[in-house]
Design a protein around this motif. Structure first.
Motif, PDB file in Angstrom:
ATOM      1  N   GLN A   1     -25.669  -5.871 -19.064  1.00  0.00           N
ATOM      2  CA  GLN A   1     -24.945  -7.082 -19.455  1.00  0.00           C
ATOM      3  C   GLN A   1     -24.587  -7.086 -20.940  1.00  0.00           C
ATOM      4  O   GLN A   1     -23.576  -7.657 -21.343  1.00  0.00           O
ATOM      5  CB  GLN A   1     -25.782  -8.333 -19.136  1.00  0.00           C
ATOM      6  N   VAL A   2     -25.448  -6.482 -21.770  1.00  0.00           N
ATOM      7  CA  VAL A   2     -25.244  -6.472 -23.224  1.00  0.00           C
ATOM      8  C   VAL A   2     -25.087  -5.015 -23.660  1.00  0.00           C
ATOM      9  O   VAL A   2     -26.073  -4.330 -23.945  1.00  0.00           O
ATOM     10  CB  VAL A   2     -26.431  -7.140 -23.955  1.00  0.00           C
ATOM     11  N   PRO A   3     -23.854  -4.517 -23.710  1.00  0.00           N
ATOM     12  CA  PRO A   3     -23.610  -3.083 -23.943  1.00  0.00           C
ATOM     13  C   PRO A   3     -24.202  -2.529 -25.235  1.00  0.00           C
ATOM     14  O   PRO A   3     -24.560  -1.348 -25.286  1.00  0.00           O
ATOM     15  CB  PRO A   3     -22.079  -2.998 -23.957  1.00  0.00           C
ATOM     16  N   ASP A   4     -24.302  -3.341 -26.294  1.00  0.00           N
ATOM     17  CA  ASP A   4     -24.825  -2.827 -27.570  1.00  0.00           C
ATOM     18  C   ASP A   4     -26.350  -2.884 -27.663  1.00  0.00           C
ATOM     19  O   ASP A   4     -26.929  -2.460 -28.663  1.00  0.00           O
ATOM     20  CB  ASP A   4     -24.226  -3.624 -28.739  1.00  0.00           C
ATOM     21  N   LEU A   5     -26.996  -3.401 -26.619  1.00  0.00           N
ATOM     22  CA  LEU A   5     -28.449  -3.548 -26.630  1.00  0.00           C
ATOM     23  C   LEU A   5     -29.121  -2.210 -26.387  1.00  0.00           C
ATOM     24  O   LEU A   5     -28.704  -1.425 -25.534  1.00  0.00           O
ATOM     25  CB  LEU A   5     -28.860  -4.546 -25.541  1.00  0.00           C
ATOM     26  N   GLY A   6     -30.177  -1.914 -27.157  1.00  0.00           N
ATOM     27  CA  GLY A   6     -30.958  -0.703 -26.971  1.00  0.00           C
ATOM     28  C   GLY A   6     -32.272  -1.003 -26.262  1.00  0.00           C
ATOM     29  O   GLY A   6     -32.646  -2.158 -26.055  1.00  0.00           O
ATOM     30  N   PHE A   7     -32.994   0.051 -25.918  1.00  0.00           N
ATOM     31  CA  PHE A   7     -34.243  -0.095 -25.179  1.00  0.00           C
ATOM     32  C   PHE A   7     -35.401   0.540 -25.934  1.00  0.00           C
ATOM     33  O   PHE A   7     -35.338   1.705 -26.330  1.00  0.00           O
ATOM     34  CB  PHE A   7     -34.105   0.553 -23.797  1.00  0.00           C
ATOM     35  N   THR A   8     -36.443  -0.239 -26.157  1.00  0.00           N
ATOM     36  CA  THR A   8     -37.712   0.279 -26.670  1.00  0.00           C
ATOM     37  C   THR A   8     -38.582   0.634 -25.471  1.00  0.00           C
ATOM     38  O   THR A   8     -39.013  -0.252 -24.723  1.00  0.00           O
ATOM     39  CB  THR A   8     -38.420  -0.749 -27.564  1.00  0.00           C
TER      40      THR A   8
ATOM     41  N   LYS B   1     -34.187   5.669 -14.620  1.00  0.00           N
ATOM     42  CA  LYS B   1     -33.211   4.580 -14.731  1.00  0.00           C
ATOM     43  C   LYS B   1     -32.928   4.184 -16.178  1.00  0.00           C
ATOM     44  O   LYS B   1     -31.811   3.779 -16.512  1.00  0.00           O
ATOM     45  CB  LYS B   1     -33.709   3.356 -13.955  1.00  0.00           C
ATOM     46  N   LEU B   2     -33.925   4.286 -17.050  1.00  0.00           N
ATOM     47  CA  LEU B   2     -33.818   3.679 -18.375  1.00  0.00           C
ATOM     48  C   LEU B   2     -33.735   4.661 -19.542  1.00  0.00           C
ATOM     49  O   LEU B   2     -33.372   4.254 -20.648  1.00  0.00           O
ATOM     50  CB  LEU B   2     -35.015   2.738 -18.595  1.00  0.00           C
ATOM     51  N   SER B   3     -34.052   5.925 -19.321  1.00  0.00           N
ATOM     52  CA  SER B   3     -34.085   6.875 -20.449  1.00  0.00           C
ATOM     53  C   SER B   3     -32.756   6.980 -21.204  1.00  0.00           C
ATOM     54  O   SER B   3     -32.781   7.216 -22.427  1.00  0.00           O
ATOM     55  CB  SER B   3     -34.548   8.260 -19.984  1.00  0.00           C
ATOM     56  N   PRO B   4     -31.588   6.802 -20.564  1.00  0.00           N
ATOM     57  CA  PRO B   4     -30.341   6.888 -21.343  1.00  0.00           C
ATOM     58  C   PRO B   4     -30.211   5.813 -22.422  1.00  0.00           C
ATOM     59  O   PRO B   4     -29.406   5.965 -23.346  1.00  0.00           O
ATOM     60  CB  PRO B   4     -29.245   6.727 -20.276  1.00  0.00           C
ATOM     61  N   TYR B   5     -31.001   4.744 -22.298  1.00  0.00           N
ATOM     62  CA  TYR B   5     -30.884   3.627 -23.237  1.00  0.00           C
ATOM     63  C   TYR B   5     -31.919   3.676 -24.373  1.00  0.00           C
ATOM     64  O   TYR B   5     -31.908   2.820 -25.255  1.00  0.00           O
ATOM     65  CB  TYR B   5     -31.060   2.298 -22.495  1.00  0.00           C
ATOM     66  N   ILE B   6     -32.827   4.650 -24.352  1.00  0.00           N
ATOM     67  CA  ILE B   6     -33.960   4.645 -25.287  1.00  0.00           C
ATOM     68  C   ILE B   6     -33.492   4.827 -26.728  1.00  0.00           C
ATOM     69  O   ILE B   6     -32.792   5.775 -27.060  1.00  0.00           O
ATOM     70  CB  ILE B   6     -34.978   5.742 -24.927  1.00  0.00           C
ATOM     71  N   THR B   7     -33.917   3.890 -27.589  1.00  0.00           N
ATOM     72  CA  THR B   7     -33.638   4.007 -29.023  1.00  0.00           C
ATOM     73  C   THR B   7     -34.920   3.864 -29.862  1.00  0.00           C
ATOM     74  O   THR B   7     -34.874   4.032 -31.078  1.00  0.00           O
ATOM     75  CB  THR B   7     -32.626   2.932 -29.475  1.00  0.00           C
TER      76      THR B   7
END
Length: 273
Positions: free
Chosen positions: A175-182, A201-207
């Motif tokens: 929903q929030v394209p600029d949001l990263g994932f811890t 599912k989530l590793s592409p978003y890890i920052t």
């Protein structure tokens, strides 16, 4: 990759061992720790804190804070969060956006337990509290982008958090394209979700990464000594080219000094291998 610890652990270790915080900071620096995870509240309450940790050679790896976006307009707090990160040279923040009413949380988990992503997403699209959190995170991310600060959320270990489930996290990230994932290594255990399914599912978003180990269920353990497959996860992080911080986390540890030093030793060795 570099290693950090939570400032809360240093403060607790100081109380547990009756040592000055500066002494513990020096021990950690000698052990190879270079960063601190700090709550926004602490930086605002103690205006000398940033100078104190900088004097000992530490950077701020992430600034985290709790919000009530589900019911409050916290625009000014969001701006202060981003501005503090910019002022202290910290490139990322972590926002815990809020919590659900108990009855809403129960329905959220019921749908998550079915594994029906479409049904869960449909519910999240309609639930007002979740929508308010999403809108708040979008505003925070927009403001962060202007200041070159990355806004992240994590898999949060609380039953009333919509970020306590893998599909709940993925909904917010979509929903929030600029949001990263811890990526908190230990928090998927809270709702007994499979960490490798979450990784896929989530590793592409890890920052950003929190290294929380657990033993005997949910009890804290120094990194590498518990039941979380930290070494294997660290290898996966290397494979995807992650070069950020590894933040050791163990709230509630009976001996924070020993836990931090143990975690630092394991993480630094793992990075070098």
């Amino acid at each position: 990759m570099r290693v950090s610890v939570f400032y809360d652990h240093i403060r607790e270790a100081s109380r547990q061992k009756e040592k000055p915080e500066e002494e513990i900071l020096r021990e950690l620096y000698q052990a190879g720790v270079r960063g601190l995870e700090i709550r926004l509240w602490d930086l605002l309450e103690d205006q000398d804190l940033y100078e104190k940790i900088s004097r000992e050679g530490f950077l701020i790896s992430c600034i985290y804070e709790f919000y009530q976006m589900e019911k409050l307009d916290e625009t000014e707090k969001m701006k202060e969060h981003i501005n503090t990160a910019a002022r202290t040279g910290c490139g990322r923040i972590l926002a815990v956006p809020g919590f659900l009413d108990r009855n809403v949380a129960e329905e959220f988990h019921r749908l998550a337990d079915t594994g029906d992503k479409k049904a869960l997403y449909s519910y999240m699209n309609e639930e007002q509290g979740i929508q308010s959190m999403c809108q708040g995170l979008a505003r925070l991310s927009d403001y962060g982008k202007k200041k070159e600060i990355k806004v992240t959320v994590e898999d949060f270990d609380d039953y009333t958090s919509p970020l306590s489930r893998t599909y709940g996290i993925s909904w917010f990230l979509e929903q929030v394209p600029d949001l990263g994932f811890t990526f908190d290594m230990g928090n998927f255990a809270y709702m007994q979700e499979d960490i490798w399914e979450a990784w896929e599912k989530l590793s592409p978003y890890i920052t950003h990464v929190h290294c929380k180990d657990r033993c005997r269920g949910l009890e804290p353990a120094p990194a590498g000594t518990g039941d979380i497959p930290m070494k294997a996860l660290a290898e996966k992080l290397k494979e995807i080219g992650y070069e950020g911080w590894l933040a050791a986390e163990h709230f509630g540890a009976p001996d924070q000094e020993a836990f931090m030093l143990g975690s630092a030793g394991f993480l630094i060795k793992t990075i070098r291998e």
